[in-house]
Design an enzyme around this catalytic site. Structure first.
Site, PDB file in Angstrom:
ATOM      1  N   ASP A   1       2.812  20.886  -3.532  1.00  0.00           N
ATOM      2  CA  ASP A   1       3.719  19.738  -3.495  1.00  0.00           C
ATOM      3  C   ASP A   1       3.890  19.346  -2.028  1.00  0.00           C
ATOM      4  O   ASP A   1       4.401  20.126  -1.220  1.00  0.00           O
ATOM      5  CB  ASP A   1       5.072  20.140  -4.112  1.00  0.00           C
ATOM      6  CG  ASP A   1       6.036  18.964  -4.154  1.00  0.00           C
ATOM      7  OD1 ASP A   1       5.749  17.916  -3.540  1.00  0.00           O
ATOM      8  OD2 ASP A   1       7.088  19.113  -4.815  1.00  0.00           O
TER       9      ASP A   1
ATOM     10  N   TYR B   1       8.115   0.497  -0.779  1.00  0.00           N
ATOM     11  CA  TYR B   1       6.825   1.035  -0.323  1.00  0.00           C
ATOM     12  C   TYR B   1       6.505   0.508   1.080  1.00  0.00           C
ATOM     13  O   TYR B   1       6.161   1.274   1.981  1.00  0.00           O
ATOM     14  CB  TYR B   1       5.749   0.607  -1.330  1.00  0.00           C
ATOM     15  CG  TYR B   1       4.323   0.929  -0.947  1.00  0.00           C
ATOM     16  CD1 TYR B   1       3.853   2.236  -0.961  1.00  0.00           C
ATOM     17  CD2 TYR B   1       3.425  -0.092  -0.620  1.00  0.00           C
ATOM     18  CE1 TYR B   1       2.526   2.518  -0.648  1.00  0.00           C
ATOM     19  CE2 TYR B   1       2.100   0.186  -0.313  1.00  0.00           C
ATOM     20  CZ  TYR B   1       1.661   1.488  -0.330  1.00  0.00           C
ATOM     21  OH  TYR B   1       0.346   1.768  -0.019  1.00  0.00           O
TER      22      TYR B   1
ATOM     23  N   GLY C   1      -3.072  14.966  -1.796  1.00  0.00           N
ATOM     24  CA  GLY C   1      -3.115  13.797  -2.693  1.00  0.00           C
ATOM     25  C   GLY C   1      -4.558  13.462  -3.030  1.00  0.00           C
ATOM     26  O   GLY C   1      -4.941  12.290  -3.130  1.00  0.00           O
TER      27      GLY C   1
ATOM     28  N   LYS D   1       6.142   2.488   4.586  1.00  0.00           N
ATOM     29  CA  LYS D   1       4.905   2.482   5.390  1.00  0.00           C
ATOM     30  C   LYS D   1       5.184   2.006   6.819  1.00  0.00           C
ATOM     31  O   LYS D   1       4.626   2.549   7.779  1.00  0.00           O
ATOM     32  CB  LYS D   1       3.836   1.601   4.723  1.00  0.00           C
ATOM     33  CG  LYS D   1       3.248   2.182   3.445  1.00  0.00           C
ATOM     34  CD  LYS D   1       2.445   3.452   3.707  1.00  0.00           C
ATOM     35  CE  LYS D   1       1.763   3.976   2.467  1.00  0.00           C
ATOM     36  NZ  LYS D   1       1.102   5.270   2.660  1.00  0.00           N
TER      37      LYS D   1
ATOM     38  N   ILE E   1      -0.381  17.452  -6.451  1.00  0.00           N
ATOM     39  CA  ILE E   1       0.699  18.015  -7.272  1.00  0.00           C
ATOM     40  C   ILE E   1       0.185  18.331  -8.677  1.00  0.00           C
ATOM     41  O   ILE E   1       0.829  19.040  -9.450  1.00  0.00           O
ATOM     42  CB  ILE E   1       1.888  17.029  -7.322  1.00  0.00           C
ATOM     43  CG1 ILE E   1       3.145  17.658  -7.917  1.00  0.00           C
ATOM     44  CG2 ILE E   1       1.549  15.770  -8.099  1.00  0.00           C
ATOM     45  CD1 ILE E   1       4.173  17.911  -6.898  1.00  0.00           C
TER      46      ILE E   1
ATOM     47  N   GLN F   1      -6.924   7.519  -6.244  1.00  0.00           N
ATOM     48  CA  GLN F   1      -8.006   6.541  -6.123  1.00  0.00           C
ATOM     49  C   GLN F   1      -8.824   6.764  -4.848  1.00  0.00           C
ATOM     50  O   GLN F   1     -10.053   6.755  -4.877  1.00  0.00           O
ATOM     51  CB  GLN F   1      -7.424   5.112  -6.118  1.00  0.00           C
ATOM     52  CG  GLN F   1      -8.481   4.034  -6.210  1.00  0.00           C
ATOM     53  CD  GLN F   1      -7.955   2.635  -5.906  1.00  0.00           C
ATOM     54  OE1 GLN F   1      -6.833   2.459  -5.423  1.00  0.00           O
ATOM     55  NE2 GLN F   1      -8.751   1.627  -6.191  1.00  0.00           N
TER      56      GLN F   1
END
Ligand SMILES: NC(=O)c1ccc[n+]([C@@H]2O[C@H](COP(=O)([O-])OP(=O)(O)OC[C@H]3O[C@@H](n4cnc5c(N)ncnc54)[C@H](O)[C@@H]3O)[C@@H](O)[C@H]2O)c1
Length: 310
Positions: A49, A139, A8, A143, A35, A12
């Site tokens: 992936d 989300y 990833g 987490k 990805i 950001q």
């Protein structure tokens, strides 16, 4: 020296983490993956992936990777639009990495959690490491489950998985990817392009934040700490400062009186309201000497400087 993979890498946090890690890791020992077809950087890049265990394993073995920074996820606001996809990516990519650590193919893992693990029943001010947690977003649920799985793997399988509960991350380079604190970056870009800003949170919504340089330093510091010092096997509370949209708007208005912010809250207001106003990160301070360098004022000044705002 460890051979390192960022999963990833194009988001950001990954885009700044790769630059910082490259300062101490040889070029041929640092690998980026995402990805996306290509990296924005010139570092070694693998298109992988994170949901494919086989692809991850092959790339990790082929490149003799020992340390993984797993950043791929769908964030809080975007996640509410695609709950099943969010659960699938956030959980199953984590399981892939945890299982590679369990098999001792990877020696050390960093995986970020979020203040989204907290919810309406959590204490709001100076939220401690241990408090009620009833997240209201998919989300946050992913987490919180992820944190517990990290703890479980660390204890049951003696893996070395380390984690931070990040607040909103403010950065100048890569735009944020669909979180509830994105306004804190978007407002600077509006200001720079001479446009007024339409804020999706109310003006006094106070949330914990961290400047990107501090977020990256925290990751690197946590990963360098001796495992014996780390009392938290799930995820460490961490924060730089707390702020509201009005606080940034006032700073920017000081630069240009014409600049205006309208407040039209949307579905993200309820998410923000369920999160802490401020975070108590004493475990991080005690266990691995966490200390932020950027407070609110310094962050605003740095954003103005980095974005070349006149
Ligand atoms: N940015 C924040 O404010 C913040 C706050 C708390 C926690 N976090 C956590 O930090 C991590 C990184 O956040 P970010 O802001 O950089 O996110 P981001 O959305 O900017 O980046 C995520 C990256 O993951 C990649 N990705 C998506 N699906 C993938 C897949 N199947 N395989 C491989 N890569 C895939 C995306 O292409 C993207 O480049 C996430 O786990 C996030 O939950 C971020």
């Amino acid at each position: 020296m460890s051979r390192v993979l960022i999963v990833g890498s194009e988001g950001q946090i990954g885009s700044q983490l790769s630059v910082e890690l490259s300062k101490t890791i040889d070029f041929d020992k640092l690998f980026l993956s995402d990805i996306k077809d290509k990296s924005k950087t010139d570092f070694k890049y693998l298109k992988v992936d994170a949901l494919s265990y086989d692809d991850l394993k092959k790339n990790i073995l082929d490149n003799d990777i020992s340390e993984v920074y797993h950043l791929a996820a769908i964030l809080s606001a975007k996640g509410e639009k695609v709950p099943k996809k969010t659960w699938n990516l956030n959980m199953n990519s984590l399981f892939n990495i945890l299982n590679l650590a369990k098999e001792k193919i990877i020696k050390k893992v960093f995986w970020p959690s979020s203040i989204a693990v907290f919810g309406d029943s959590s204490s709001k001010n100076e939220t401690p490491q241990f408090t009620d947690k009833e997240p209201i977003t998919v989300y946050g649920i992913s987490k919180l489950a992820g944190e517990n799985w990290c703890k479980y793997y660390n204890e049951a399988y003696d893996t070395d998985v380390r984690s931070l509960r990040f607040p909103g991350v403010i950065s100048y380079d890569t735009p944020p990817g669909g979180g509830t604190t994105d306004y804190a970056v978007d407002i600077f870009h509006s200001f720079k392009s001479g446009k007024n800003y339409n804020c999706f949170l109310n003006e006094d919504t106070t949330l914990p934040m961290i400047y990107i340089d501090d977020a990256i330093n925290a990751i690197i510091k946590l990963m360098k700490t001796s495992k014996d010092n780390l009392r938290i096997k799930s995820s460490y509370n961490i924060s730089g400062f707390s702020m509201s949209p009005k606080m940034i708007a006032d700073e920017l208005k000081n630069l240009n009186k014409e600049f205006d912010v309208e407040y039209n809250s949307d579905f993200r207001q309820a998410i923000a309201d369920s999160w802490p106003n401020s975070i108590m990160d004493n475990y991080a301070r005690e266990d691995w000497d966490w200390k932020e360098n950027f407070d609110f004022k310094k962050t605003v000044n740095e954003m103005i400087h980095k974005l070349n705002i006149k």
